[in-house]
Design a protein around this motif. Structure first.
Motif, short mmCIF file in Angstrom:
data_model
loop_
_atom_site.label_atom_id
_atom_site.label_comp_id
_atom_site.label_asym_id
_atom_site.label_seq_id
_atom_site.Cartn_x
_atom_site.Cartn_y
_atom_site.Cartn_z
N ARG A 10 0.71 -1.24 -0.09
CA ARG A 10 0.26 -0.42 -0.16
C ARG A 10 0.46 1.17 -0.01
NH1 ARG A 10 -2.71 -3.11 4.27
NH2 ARG A 10 -4.35 -3.74 2.86
N LEU A 11 1.70 1.50 0.91
CA LEU A 11 3.17 2.22 1.03
C LEU A 11 3.90 2.23 -0.77
CD1 LEU A 11 4.00 1.93 4.79
CD2 LEU A 11 2.73 3.83 3.52
N GLY A 12 3.47 1.32 -0.93
CA GLY A 12 5.08 1.53 -2.03
C GLY A 12 5.76 0.96 -2.59
N ILE A 13 6.23 0.25 -0.83
CA ILE A 13 7.56 0.01 -0.70
C ILE A 13 7.61 -1.72 -1.24
CG2 ILE A 13 9.20 -1.00 1.26
CD1 ILE A 13 7.88 1.08 2.96
N TRP A 14 8.03 -1.80 -2.34
CA TRP A 14 8.23 -3.06 -3.29
C TRP A 14 9.38 -4.78 -2.33
CZ3 TRP A 14 4.08 -4.29 -4.98
CH2 TRP A 14 3.10 -2.67 -5.05
N ASP A 15 9.93 -4.21 -1.87
CA ASP A 15 11.43 -4.76 -1.57
C ASP A 15 11.08 -4.94 0.00
OD1 ASP A 15 11.40 -2.10 -0.70
OD2 ASP A 15 14.19 -2.58 -1.02
N TYR A 16 9.81 -4.99 0.65
CA TYR A 16 9.91 -4.92 1.72
C TYR A 16 9.91 -6.30 2.59
CZ TYR A 16 7.68 -5.34 6.53
OH TYR A 16 7.28 -6.13 7.15
N GLU A 17 10.60 -6.21 3.50
CA GLU A 17 11.46 -7.54 3.70
C GLU A 17 10.53 -8.06 5.39
OE1 GLU A 17 11.99 -11.18 3.40
OE2 GLU A 17 12.15 -10.54 0.45
N PRO A 18 9.57 -8.90 5.46
CA PRO A 18 9.39 -8.83 7.50
C PRO A 18 10.02 -8.99 8.12
CG PRO A 18 8.07 -10.84 5.73
CD PRO A 18 8.87 -9.63 5.61
N GLU A 19 10.14 -8.99 9.47
CA GLU A 19 11.21 -9.36 10.54
C GLU A 19 11.29 -10.83 10.83
OE1 GLU A 19 10.74 -7.77 14.65
OE2 GLU A 19 10.76 -6.12 12.86
N LYS A 20 12.26 -11.29 10.63
CA LYS A 20 11.91 -13.15 11.17
C LYS A 20 10.96 -12.79 12.74
CE LYS A 20 15.07 -14.22 7.45
NZ LYS A 20 14.25 -14.43 6.95
N VAL A 21 10.29 -14.52 12.41
CA VAL A 21 9.43 -15.01 13.32
C VAL A 21 9.98 -16.31 13.47
CG1 VAL A 21 6.84 -14.76 14.37
CG2 VAL A 21 7.90 -13.50 12.35
N ASP A 22 9.44 -16.76 14.92
CA ASP A 22 10.08 -17.80 15.17
C ASP A 22 8.93 -18.29 14.65
OD1 ASP A 22 10.67 -20.57 16.52
OD2 ASP A 22 11.71 -19.27 18.55
N SER A 23 9.54 -19.92 14.64
CA SER A 23 7.68 -21.06 13.76
C SER A 23 6.95 -21.41 15.38
CB SER A 23 7.90 -21.80 13.62
OG SER A 23 8.97 -22.57 13.73
N GLN A 24 7.85 -20.96 16.62
CA GLN A 24 6.69 -21.94 17.24
C GLN A 24 5.81 -20.58 18.18
OE1 GLN A 24 9.89 -22.33 20.79
NE2 GLN A 24 10.47 -23.82 19.54
#
Length: 69
Positions: A10-24
């Protein structure tokens, strides 16, 4: 700073990578790939800023044996 991929788009940020989240911190799904149930789960993960994929998600029809064990 966006909190999810959807916010980034929505903000036009196409190279966004979310923070790593522990699969637990979130549950895997036994839903069949491509099913409406699986798509709903992926959409909820996306909307809440979680990774789309959990390492233990069901990836094929044959994975049912592993999910039931």
């Amino acid at each position: 700073m966006p909190s999810s991929v959807l916010d980034a788009i929505r903000l036009g940020i196409w190279d966004y990578e979310p923070e790593k989240v522990d699969s637990q911190r979130f549950d895997p799904t036994g839903a069949l790939p491509g099913s409406n149930e699986k798509l709903d789960i992926l959409a909820r993960r996306l909307a809440t800023g979680l990774p789309l994929w959990h390492p233990e998600d069901r990836r094929s029809y044959d994975d049912i044996v592993r999910m039931e064990d």
